[in-house]
Write a protein that holds these residues in place. Structure first.
Motif, PDB file in Angstrom:
ATOM      1  N   UNK A 244       0.826  -1.212   0.000  1.00  0.00           N
ATOM      2  CA  UNK A 244       0.000   0.000   0.000  1.00  0.00           C
ATOM      3  C   UNK A 244       0.860   1.261   0.000  1.00  0.00           C
ATOM      4  N   UNK A 245       1.989   1.203   0.691  1.00  0.00           N
ATOM      5  CA  UNK A 245       2.846   2.386   0.761  1.00  0.00           C
ATOM      6  C   UNK A 245       3.953   2.403  -0.271  1.00  0.00           C
ATOM      7  N   UNK A 246       3.980   1.408  -1.171  1.00  0.00           N
ATOM      8  CA  UNK A 246       5.095   1.293  -2.108  1.00  0.00           C
ATOM      9  C   UNK A 246       5.168   2.480  -3.059  1.00  0.00           C
ATOM     10  N   UNK A 247       4.022   2.919  -3.599  1.00  0.00           N
ATOM     11  CA  UNK A 247       4.037   4.002  -4.574  1.00  0.00           C
ATOM     12  C   UNK A 247       4.553   5.294  -3.956  1.00  0.00           C
ATOM     13  N   UNK A 248       4.085   5.586  -2.742  1.00  0.00           N
ATOM     14  CA  UNK A 248       4.541   6.805  -2.073  1.00  0.00           C
ATOM     15  C   UNK A 248       6.031   6.722  -1.746  1.00  0.00           C
ATOM     16  N   UNK A 249       6.473   5.554  -1.285  1.00  0.00           N
ATOM     17  CA  UNK A 249       7.892   5.395  -0.954  1.00  0.00           C
ATOM     18  C   UNK A 249       8.758   5.499  -2.208  1.00  0.00           C
ATOM     19  N   UNK A 250       8.276   4.928  -3.330  1.00  0.00           N
ATOM     20  CA  UNK A 250       9.040   5.004  -4.574  1.00  0.00           C
ATOM     21  C   UNK A 250       9.168   6.450  -5.040  1.00  0.00           C
ATOM     22  N   UNK A 251       8.065   7.206  -4.943  1.00  0.00           N
ATOM     23  CA  UNK A 251       8.109   8.615  -5.342  1.00  0.00           C
ATOM     24  C   UNK A 251       9.089   9.395  -4.468  1.00  0.00           C
ATOM     25  N   UNK A 252       9.096   9.086  -3.183  1.00  0.00           N
ATOM     26  CA  UNK A 252      10.022   9.768  -2.275  1.00  0.00           C
ATOM     27  C   UNK A 252      11.466   9.412  -2.596  1.00  0.00           C
ATOM     28  N   UNK A 253      11.708   8.152  -2.966  1.00  0.00           N
ATOM     29  CA  UNK A 253      13.064   7.741  -3.338  1.00  0.00           C
ATOM     30  C   UNK A 253      13.538   8.489  -4.580  1.00  0.00           C
ATOM     31  N   UNK A 254      12.637   8.640  -5.570  1.00  0.00           N
ATOM     32  CA  UNK A 254      13.008   9.338  -6.805  1.00  0.00           C
ATOM     33  C   UNK A 254      13.295  10.812  -6.528  1.00  0.00           C
ATOM     34  N   UNK A 255      12.512  11.393  -5.626  1.00  0.00           N
ATOM     35  CA  UNK A 255      12.663  12.818  -5.333  1.00  0.00           C
ATOM     36  C   UNK A 255      13.884  13.119  -4.471  1.00  0.00           C
ATOM     37  N   UNK A 256      14.417  12.112  -3.801  1.00  0.00           N
ATOM     38  CA  UNK A 256      15.552  12.334  -2.910  1.00  0.00           C
ATOM     39  C   UNK A 256      16.855  12.350  -3.705  1.00  0.00           C
ATOM     40  N   UNK A 257      17.674  13.365  -3.572  1.00  0.00           N
ATOM     41  CA  UNK A 257      18.954  13.417  -4.302  1.00  0.00           C
ATOM     42  C   UNK A 257      19.850  12.253  -3.886  1.00  0.00           C
ATOM     43  N   UNK A 258      20.647  11.734  -4.831  1.00  0.00           N
ATOM     44  CA  UNK A 258      21.561  10.634  -4.486  1.00  0.00           C
ATOM     45  C   UNK A 258      22.544  11.054  -3.404  1.00  0.00           C
ATOM     46  N   UNK A 259      22.787  10.171  -2.483  1.00  0.00           N
ATOM     47  CA  UNK A 259      23.776  10.412  -1.441  1.00  0.00           C
ATOM     48  C   UNK A 259      24.227   9.067  -0.890  1.00  0.00           C
ATOM     49  N   UNK A 260      25.373   9.033  -0.238  1.00  0.00           N
ATOM     50  CA  UNK A 260      25.832   7.762   0.327  1.00  0.00           C
ATOM     51  C   UNK A 260      24.787   7.183   1.259  1.00  0.00           C
ATOM     52  N   UNK A 261      24.501   5.889   1.129  1.00  0.00           N
ATOM     53  CA  UNK A 261      23.440   5.304   1.960  1.00  0.00           C
ATOM     54  C   UNK A 261      23.776   5.361   3.439  1.00  0.00           C
ATOM     55  N   UNK A 262      22.816   5.808   4.244  1.00  0.00           N
ATOM     56  CA  UNK A 262      22.993   5.838   5.693  1.00  0.00           C
ATOM     57  C   UNK A 262      22.491   4.534   6.277  1.00  0.00           C
ATOM     58  N   UNK A 263      23.287   3.926   7.124  1.00  0.00           N
ATOM     59  CA  UNK A 263      22.911   2.652   7.722  1.00  0.00           C
ATOM     60  C   UNK A 263      22.173   2.907   9.030  1.00  0.00           C
ATOM     61  N   UNK A 264      20.900   2.598   9.046  1.00  0.00           N
ATOM     62  CA  UNK A 264      20.077   2.837  10.221  1.00  0.00           C
ATOM     63  C   UNK A 264      20.129   1.641  11.141  1.00  0.00           C
ATOM     64  N   UNK A 265      19.471   1.821  12.269  1.00  0.00           N
ATOM     65  CA  UNK A 265      19.409   0.704  13.211  1.00  0.00           C
ATOM     66  C   UNK A 265      18.679  -0.477  12.596  1.00  0.00           C
ATOM     67  N   UNK A 266      17.723  -0.186  11.653  1.00  0.00           N
ATOM     68  CA  UNK A 266      17.040  -1.282  10.982  1.00  0.00           C
ATOM     69  C   UNK A 266      18.013  -2.127  10.181  1.00  0.00           C
ATOM     70  N   UNK A 267      18.929  -1.465   9.464  1.00  0.00           N
ATOM     71  CA  UNK A 267      19.919  -2.195   8.685  1.00  0.00           C
ATOM     72  C   UNK A 267      20.831  -3.003   9.603  1.00  0.00           C
ATOM     73  N   UNK A 268      21.216  -2.406  10.724  1.00  0.00           N
ATOM     74  CA  UNK A 268      22.072  -3.123  11.669  1.00  0.00           C
ATOM     75  C   UNK A 268      21.351  -4.341  12.241  1.00  0.00           C
TER      76      UNK A 268
END
Length: 465
Positions: A244-268
């Motif tokens: 349900x949230x995929x379209x909104x998340x995809x749009x946000x990803x496209x709108x976000x300028x490229x930058x080095x990926x930040x590793x969050x606690x979720x990734x850890x």
């Protein structure tokens, strides 16, 4: 009609023996009633010996037997008769097995294809939950197969989870493994299986953390994971909200300028869960002789990942990659190339030490293709979690794992390779190669070239940062 009694719906040996006798006696398919123990027999069937053999023993292509072993597990009540009719025709015309346009052969192949797909789904979608049984852990799963595949699939689970005590409950038949013996019991109900355990929370967090809305293809997802299996999968409870949230998340990803990926606690947390799961890996036989799984290590935001072949003797004992002689040589080379190892993530294509014993020594053996493919799952998860900008394959085994095919190091090294997902791949020799070069002059030359390549890779990492 003749009655052919089978002990169960998957009694291939019984069918094979009866079919051989009837075929040798010239009995037409329409005159045989195939009866499974406990089923209803035809009123026209009678107990009588098959007619005497008319032509003696006969043989059929191995391809027919392999096809029959799968097709007989289908739920179609006509499968025994269809296979018998095909057997009689193949006996007289062995080349029929190559005629994919033959209607009878095509129908039987469709039965076998459905069975193989069902077996694959069982292997993919069985989820074990831990319960206490006689003071020790037992892992119990519930599954509802479409066909009679449970016995045929038991060997896979015995090999895959040889060190666990487990049970797989299904409506028709339940199987149990105590670490040494496989046993059976009657079918069960969903209520007989546990509904969850504490590990599921970790698994859900991991699944949610690796979900990529940009890669979502609902039709493909439902084709590979139909909704009927969702109720058995703990992570499936997250799918509706994630979709349900995929379209909104995809749009946000496209709108976000490229930058080095930040590793969050979720990734850890996801990486920790992945490493913990890998500690119990039995995907290939190498775990049996190794001391432990040797997982990758390094910062999760590392822009550079090095992939070696497999842990060596010292790595197997220490539980860390690249700490033996080859690792020490790599450290010195990285230092000369001015590449900070503390900013690298290092791992191996194969996570268990493959070796043979010669007295008290353990001698390294090169992993084979099935072992590389079995361990590719772990490497893919590491790559998905870290998403490094540059990935370096050290040696032929690592290159094969990274590129999915065998390559020649001398032809591939020294130039960037575009990888799926946008990363850049490089191939060079493994440090252990430098240790094995017998000629000192050549060894110095090869080491100089290795350092030069590492320096070039380091400069490339900085350029992409």
């Amino acid at each position: 009609m003749y009655r052919a009694a089978l002990t169960g719906p998957d009694d291939f040996d019984g069918w094979r023996e009866a079919a051989r006798r009837f075929a040798a006696g010239g009995v037409p398919a329409a005159e045989i009633d195939w009866q499974v123990d406990g089923g209803e027999a035809s009123l026209l069937a009678f107990d009588a010996p098959a007619p005497p053999e008319q032509g003696g023993a006969f043989s059929v292509p191995r391809a027919f037997l392999e096809l029959a072993e799968s097709a007989i597990l289908h739920r179609d009540p006509e499968r025994f008769a269809l296979l018998y009719a095909l057997l009689v025709r193949v006996r007289d015309m062995p080349a029929l097995m190559e005629d994919r346009a033959d209607p009878l052969l095509r129908r039987v192949e469709m039965l076998a294809k459905a069975v193989r797909r069902d077996m694959h789904k069982m292997r993919a979608f069985v989820r074990f939950r831990e319960v206490e049984d006689e003071g020790a852990p037992r892992f119990v799963a519930w599954f509802e197969p479409d066909h009679h595949i449970v016995r045929a699939n038991a060997g896979f689970f015995v090999r895959r989870f040889a060190s666990m005590r487990w049970s797989i409950l299904t409506p028709e038949l339940s199987i149990h493994w105590d670490g040494e013996t496989l046993s059976e019991s009657p079918g069960a109900t969903r209520a007989d299986a546990p509904q969850g355990d504490p590990i599921e929370d970790v698994w859900k967090r991991y699944y949610a953390s690796i979900f990529n809305p940009a890669r979502l293809k609902q039709r493909a997802m439902l084709s590979e994971m139909p909704r009927k299996y969702w109720r058995n999968l703990p992570e499936a409870a997250l799918i509706p909200d994630l979709v349900a949230g995929a379209q909104a998340r995809e749009a946000a990803m496209i709108a976000t300028p490229p930058k080095p990926p930040a590793r969050t606690s979720n990734a850890a947390a996801a990486w920790s869960a992945l490493r913990d799961e890998a500690m119990a890996c039995t995907r290939c036989p190498l775990y049996r002789d190794a001391t432990q799984t040797v997982f990758g290590e390094g910062p999760l935001d590392a822009p550079l990942m090095l992939i070696g072949e497999q842990p060596g003797d010292q790595e197997d004992l220490a539980g860390r990659p690249f700490v033996g002689p080859a690792g020490q040589l790599l450290d010195r080379a990285l230092d000369e190339a001015e590449v900070d190892r503390a900013r690298l993530y290092v791992t191996n294509a194969v996570k268990h030490f493959k070796h043979e014993r010669r007295g008290k020594r353990r001698i390294h053996q090169t992993p084979e293709t099935p072992e590389i493919q079995a361990c590719r799952w772990w490497l893919d998860q590491e790559l998905d979690l870290l998403q490094p900008r540059i990935i370096v394959a050290l040696g032929a085994t690592a290159a094969r794992a990274l590129l999915g095919k065998a390559v020649t190091i001398s032809r591939t090294r020294g130039a960037p390779i575009a990888l799926s997902g946008g990363a850049e791949g490089w191939v060079t020799v493994h440090p252990s190669f430098l240790l094995r070069v017998p000629d000192e002059a050549r060894k110095a030359e090869e080491r100089k070239r290795f350092v030069k390549e590492l320096r070039e890779i380091g400069a490339r990492v900085k350029a992409l940062a």
